[in-house]
Design a protein around this motif. Sequence first.
Motif, PDB file in Angstrom:
ATOM      1  N   ASN A  17      30.371  43.069   2.564  1.00  0.00           N
ATOM      2  CA  ASN A  17      28.782  43.386   3.241  1.00  0.00           C
ATOM      3  C   ASN A  17      27.874  42.463   2.563  1.00  0.00           C
ATOM      4  OD1 ASN A  17      27.438  45.095   4.945  1.00  0.00           O
ATOM      5  ND2 ASN A  17      27.060  46.371   3.310  1.00  0.00           N
ATOM      6  N   ILE A  18      28.176  41.114   2.637  1.00  0.00           N
ATOM      7  CA  ILE A  18      27.298  40.087   2.030  1.00  0.00           C
ATOM      8  C   ILE A  18      26.598  39.474   3.450  1.00  0.00           C
ATOM      9  CG2 ILE A  18      27.158  37.802   0.952  1.00  0.00           C
ATOM     10  CD1 ILE A  18      27.915  40.185  -0.979  1.00  0.00           C
ATOM     11  N   PHE A  19      25.384  39.412   3.328  1.00  0.00           N
ATOM     12  CA  PHE A  19      24.505  39.072   4.228  1.00  0.00           C
ATOM     13  C   PHE A  19      24.308  37.254   4.356  1.00  0.00           C
ATOM     14  CE2 PHE A  19      23.036  43.455   4.206  1.00  0.00           C
ATOM     15  CZ  PHE A  19      23.175  43.815   5.258  1.00  0.00           C
ATOM     16  N   ARG A  20      24.350  36.791   5.396  1.00  0.00           N
ATOM     17  CA  ARG A  20      24.222  35.396   5.419  1.00  0.00           C
ATOM     18  C   ARG A  20      23.452  35.077   6.873  1.00  0.00           C
ATOM     19  NH1 ARG A  20      29.184  35.878   3.450  1.00  0.00           N
ATOM     20  NH2 ARG A  20      29.776  34.573   1.714  1.00  0.00           N
ATOM     21  N   THR A  21      22.618  33.724   6.692  1.00  0.00           N
ATOM     22  CA  THR A  21      21.901  33.496   7.919  1.00  0.00           C
ATOM     23  C   THR A  21      22.421  32.129   8.391  1.00  0.00           C
ATOM     24  OG1 THR A  21      19.849  32.775   6.697  1.00  0.00           O
ATOM     25  CG2 THR A  21      19.843  35.020   7.570  1.00  0.00           C
ATOM     26  N   TYR A  22      22.505  31.935   9.750  1.00  0.00           N
ATOM     27  CA  TYR A  22      22.764  30.650  10.302  1.00  0.00           C
ATOM     28  C   TYR A  22      21.647  30.556  11.512  1.00  0.00           C
ATOM     29  CZ  TYR A  22      26.844  31.436   7.732  1.00  0.00           C
ATOM     30  OH  TYR A  22      27.887  31.591   6.693  1.00  0.00           O
ATOM     31  N   GLU A  23      21.191  29.145  11.522  1.00  0.00           N
ATOM     32  CA  GLU A  23      20.496  28.791  12.521  1.00  0.00           C
ATOM     33  C   GLU A  23      21.234  28.231  13.724  1.00  0.00           C
ATOM     34  OE1 GLU A  23      17.345  26.065  11.165  1.00  0.00           O
ATOM     35  OE2 GLU A  23      16.368  27.932  10.323  1.00  0.00           O
ATOM     36  N   TYR A  24      20.768  28.533  14.851  1.00  0.00           N
ATOM     37  CA  TYR A  24      21.303  27.867  16.416  1.00  0.00           C
ATOM     38  C   TYR A  24      20.205  27.635  17.285  1.00  0.00           C
ATOM     39  CZ  TYR A  24      24.483  27.992  20.202  1.00  0.00           C
ATOM     40  OH  TYR A  24      25.093  27.594  21.706  1.00  0.00           O
ATOM     41  N   ARG A  25      20.564  26.557  17.852  1.00  0.00           N
ATOM     42  CA  ARG A  25      19.573  26.046  18.869  1.00  0.00           C
ATOM     43  C   ARG A  25      20.197  25.931  20.224  1.00  0.00           C
ATOM     44  NH1 ARG A  25      17.994  23.608  14.219  1.00  0.00           N
ATOM     45  NH2 ARG A  25      15.939  23.424  13.900  1.00  0.00           N
ATOM     46  N   PHE A  26      19.641  26.090  21.188  1.00  0.00           N
ATOM     47  CA  PHE A  26      20.424  25.568  22.640  1.00  0.00           C
ATOM     48  C   PHE A  26      19.216  24.969  23.514  1.00  0.00           C
ATOM     49  CE2 PHE A  26      19.619  29.962  23.469  1.00  0.00           C
ATOM     50  CZ  PHE A  26      19.289  30.042  24.862  1.00  0.00           C
ATOM     51  N   GLN A  27      19.759  23.998  24.573  1.00  0.00           N
ATOM     52  CA  GLN A  27      18.950  23.790  25.455  1.00  0.00           C
ATOM     53  C   GLN A  27      19.484  24.239  26.849  1.00  0.00           C
ATOM     54  OE1 GLN A  27      19.174  19.440  25.194  1.00  0.00           O
ATOM     55  NE2 GLN A  27      17.323  19.369  23.894  1.00  0.00           N
ATOM     56  N   TYR A  28      18.358  24.385  27.953  1.00  0.00           N
ATOM     57  CA  TYR A  28      18.906  24.670  29.162  1.00  0.00           C
ATOM     58  C   TYR A  28      17.917  23.861  29.998  1.00  0.00           C
ATOM     59  CZ  TYR A  28      14.642  27.533  28.543  1.00  0.00           C
ATOM     60  OH  TYR A  28      13.519  27.921  28.087  1.00  0.00           O
ATOM     61  N   ASN A  29      18.174  23.651  31.476  1.00  0.00           N
ATOM     62  CA  ASN A  29      17.704  23.056  32.315  1.00  0.00           C
ATOM     63  C   ASN A  29      17.164  23.939  33.548  1.00  0.00           C
ATOM     64  OD1 ASN A  29      16.736  20.646  33.706  1.00  0.00           O
ATOM     65  ND2 ASN A  29      18.553  20.465  34.951  1.00  0.00           N
ATOM     66  N   VAL A  30      15.949  23.932  33.845  1.00  0.00           N
ATOM     67  CA  VAL A  30      15.136  24.597  34.658  1.00  0.00           C
ATOM     68  C   VAL A  30      15.097  23.771  36.014  1.00  0.00           C
ATOM     69  CG1 VAL A  30      13.362  26.309  35.328  1.00  0.00           C
ATOM     70  CG2 VAL A  30      14.210  25.965  32.986  1.00  0.00           C
ATOM     71  N   THR A  31      15.377  24.263  37.248  1.00  0.00           N
ATOM     72  CA  THR A  31      15.277  23.225  38.442  1.00  0.00           C
ATOM     73  C   THR A  31      14.567  24.415  39.317  1.00  0.00           C
ATOM     74  OG1 THR A  31      17.278  24.425  39.319  1.00  0.00           O
ATOM     75  CG2 THR A  31      17.537  22.419  38.340  1.00  0.00           C
ATOM     76  N   ARG A  32      14.269  23.791  40.630  1.00  0.00           N
ATOM     77  CA  ARG A  32      13.569  24.258  41.550  1.00  0.00           C
ATOM     78  C   ARG A  32      14.107  25.551  42.339  1.00  0.00           C
ATOM     79  NH1 ARG A  32       8.317  24.284  41.742  1.00  0.00           N
ATOM     80  NH2 ARG A  32       7.598  22.464  40.645  1.00  0.00           N
TER      81      ARG A  32
END
Length: 155
Positions: A140-155
């Motif tokens: 029950n030990i808390f930890r944080t991690y960062e996450y990033r992601f990219q996505y492509n938007v089309t017509r």
Amino acid sequence: MKRSTLGLMICLVLSCTSDKFIDAAKYEGQEQLLTLNEFNRDGSKRQAPVIKKISPDSASVGNEFLAKIFIADSSLKITDAFYKCQSVQTPAVDTITHKVRGCTEQLLVKNDTIFIGFRPIETGLKEFPVITILTTDHDNIFRTYEYRFQYNVTR
């Protein structure tokens, strides 16, 4: 009498020769300081978990984009997730409410999975704001991690 004396002596010898457990978890009231992100509770170095995402590579303007984010390591449980977190001098988590200092925008977490859904309005390569993932382990030990992601938007 001899048997109990021998048992006591064995316990004393074992306690003197065993390594003492040093608990690196620090608390301020009901908050755990987030100082163990890179360490185990005994102070040894810890590997960051593998974070995975299931989503389409792209989305069309106006259509729903849905991403599911999870941790491949089964020893960690996703407790909560946030985005648009502000940097704070002393990162901590409230052990009762699971709120992380500096984080206000919460994401949906269900069954150890973060769900992100939205309808993009502009075309191009986009990046979702940094996600702060709050986890707990079997102690029950808390930890944080960062996450990033990219996505492509089309017509």
